[in-house]
Design a protein around this motif. Structure first.
Motif, PDB file in Angstrom:
ATOM      1  N   ALA A  83      72.453  73.369  98.419  1.00 17.30           N
ATOM      2  CA  ALA A  83      72.509  71.902  98.385  1.00 17.30           C
ATOM      3  C   ALA A  83      71.162  71.261  98.090  1.00 17.30           C
ATOM      4  N   ILE A  84      70.085  71.991  98.325  1.00 14.98           N
ATOM      5  CA  ILE A  84      68.734  71.430  98.188  1.00 14.98           C
ATOM      6  C   ILE A  84      68.036  72.032  96.972  1.00 14.98           C
ATOM      7  N   GLY A  85      67.660  71.175  96.039  1.00 22.34           N
ATOM      8  CA  GLY A  85      66.909  71.617  94.875  1.00 22.34           C
ATOM      9  C   GLY A  85      65.418  71.368  95.048  1.00 22.34           C
ATOM     10  N   VAL A  86      64.623  71.913  94.150  1.00 25.28           N
ATOM     11  CA  VAL A  86      63.179  71.700  94.240  1.00 25.28           C
ATOM     12  C   VAL A  86      62.826  70.228  94.050  1.00 25.28           C
ATOM     13  N   ASP A  87      63.656  69.493  93.300  1.00 30.44           N
ATOM     14  CA  ASP A  87      63.409  68.056  93.128  1.00 30.44           C
ATOM     15  C   ASP A  87      63.444  67.339  94.472  1.00 30.44           C
ATOM     16  N   THR A  88      64.432  67.692  95.286  1.00 33.86           N
ATOM     17  CA  THR A  88      64.569  67.061  96.603  1.00 33.86           C
ATOM     18  C   THR A  88      63.374  67.388  97.488  1.00 33.86           C
TER      19      THR A  88
END
Length: 201
Positions: free
Chosen positions: A29-34
């Protein structure tokens, strides 16, 4: 006066933020962008410290890989105290289960790097139990250590489903029975489970 703590490096800030978000919200659910946005940095800065999301996931799991410290307490007491620690952890609002099991469940067994770290962690816990049992002179310490880690993992799963820290106390009672059956003196035993705590909101 004690000196103030050293400021976190950028790498430490990234890893701490990733740890929190991966554990509470899920790795997929968590990308590097987040993660970059949470810290207030660019993706380029993040990639300067961790070249890929896979590298960041591995670092997150390695950060969670904490070895049990030495103790002066008797081995049987150390073993049973494991379940007391679990009960306290279960009662925390941010408890979301075992991060290693969660990672394998999310990413699948084909992610060999993650699976390797998860297996290493689980085996380290089993070996810790085995070493304490060997100190106690248990005949088949290896088999009993496996049974104890099954109680640990089973209580974690039950707490996640039931939202009930008393599952750790039930596992402790079962561990006490196993130890007694193996000839270990565990004293007066443990208090029986008294029921659920109020559900947290």
């Amino acid at each position: 006066m004690a000196p103030p703590p050293a400021p976190q490096t950028m790498k430490e800030r990234i890893l701490e933020t990733a740890d929190k978000l991966f554990y509470l919200q899920g790795i997929r659910a968590i990308g590097v962008d987040t993660i970059a946005a949470e810290i207030g940095i660019s993706k380029r800065t993040l990639y300067n410290h961790f070249p890929s999301k896979d590298a960041l996931i591995a670092a997150y799991l390695e950060r969670r890989f904490v070895h049990a410290g030495p103790s002066d307490k008797p081995p049987a007491e150390q073993i049973l105290a494991t379940f007391d620690s679990l009960e306290r952890r279960f009662a925390a609002k941010d408890f979301r289960g075992c991060p290693f099991v969660n990672a394998v469940a999310e990413l699948g067994p084909s992610d060999r790097a993650v699976k390797k770290i998860a297996i290493a962690f689980k085996e380290s816990r089993r070996v810790w139990f085995r070493d304490r049992l060997t100190e106690l002179g248990v005949a088949d310490a290896d088999a009993l250590a496996t049974q104890l880690v099954l109680l640990v993992d089973g209580s974690i799963a039950q707490d996640l489903v039931r939202d009930d820290p008393a599952m750790a106390r039930a596992a402790k009672e079962a561990a006490t029975v196993l130890l007694r059956n193996a000839g270990v003196d565990v004293g007066g035993g443990v208090e029986p489970v008294k029921g659920k705590r109020p559900r947290q909101k």
